[in-house]
Design an enzyme around this catalytic site. Structure first.
Site: not given
Ligand code: CIR
Length: 261
Positions: A89, A165, A246, A252
């Site tokens: 990412r 998170h 996920i 998010c």
């Molecule tokens: C990750 O693991 O980065 C993504 N599948 C999910 C991100 C979730 N984002 C967030 O809670 N701000």
């Protein structure tokens, strides 16, 4: 202006590769079609809450790029390009940078360590920066310095290890109220707030999202919704079951701010 007063948001259309999004547990792949529909409903809910939404193109090379909250942090006074802590990412910050530069006159980038936006909880009195699997101390300290320059007080805290998170476990409901999972409610982090504790078995309801006078909550958590309904009038339930596979939720999928006018 309240910290949850917003008139702009950035979202990114989910890429087909979103089905390969990162996840901690061996959960099944989300359905792309369902996820796309749920994302569309989410964007409609943002608009209905009074926000003008900027929709970015999907990025096939970044399966998790629909989660625009993680590579940036935005305020009326400017934007911060973060450094997502998952290697797949990291490049998302570079991808979103031109959009930040288009909409903000001040854009600062984190250059040391790692910070995911999902670990940042903004409240009226301070901004919590949660150390997590994705946010390390070096990144958190640099962010705290930048936030100070933006005029914000921040506090570096620890995210419970069982969640991805910080905001996987808590949300700001109004100026005085935080919704939190049992483990976070049991800490003294939110001693300056009224804390609404999520009933056992409904932890996934924690990632709720206050926007103007609307509270978006994930669908399927009736006991939490009942508690929230005693404090907030305008609750809208949104189905986020596909992104939940996920490890994602409501906050998010957007970057929200109040434009300077
Ligand atoms: C990750 O693991 O980065 C993504 N599948 C999910 C991100 C979730 N984002 C967030 O809670 N701000």
């Amino acid at each position: 202006m309240r910290i949850y007063d917003f008139d702009r948001a950035i979202v990114r259309t989910p890429a087909k590769t979103v089905v390969n999004g990162l996840r901690a547990a061996k959960s099944p792949d989300p359905s792309y079609d369902k996820l796309q529909k749920q994302h569309h409903n989410y964007v409609t809910a943002l608009r209905n809450a009074g926000v003008s939404v900027i929709e970015l193109e999907p990025l096939d090379a970044f399966p998790d790029s629909v989660f625009v909250e993680d590579p940036a942090l935005v305020f009326t006074s400017g934007a911060i390009a973060l450094r997502p802590g998952a290697s797949s990412r990291e490049g998302e910050a570079q991808e979103i940078l031109p959009t930040l530069e288009q909409h903000f006159s001040t854009v600062v980038s984190i250059s040391n360590g790692y910070v995911d936006g999902g670990d940042i909880l903004a409240t009226p009195s301070k901004i919590f920066i949660g150390l997590s699997k994705r946010t390390n101390r070096q990144g958190a300290k640099e962010l705290a310095r930048i936030l100070f320059d933006f005029g914000f007080r921040s506090e570096i805290v620890t995210t419970p290890s069982e969640i991805l998170h910080f905001k996987t476990g808590c949300a700001l409901i109004d100026d005085e109220t935080i919704l939190a999972t049992g483990p976070l409610a049991a800490t003294d982090l939110f001693s300056d707030f009224r804390v609404l504790t999520i009933p056992d078995g409904e932890d996934a309801a924690a990632n709720s999202l206050r926007i103007n006078d609307t509270l978006l909550v994930p669908e399927g958590f009736p006991r939490t919704t009942e508690i929230l309904a005693r404090h907030t009038e305008n609750i809208i339930e949104i189905d986020v079951s596909e992104v939940a596979k996920i490890d994602a939720g409501l906050s998010c999928m957007s970057l929200r701010w109040k434009s300077a006018r």
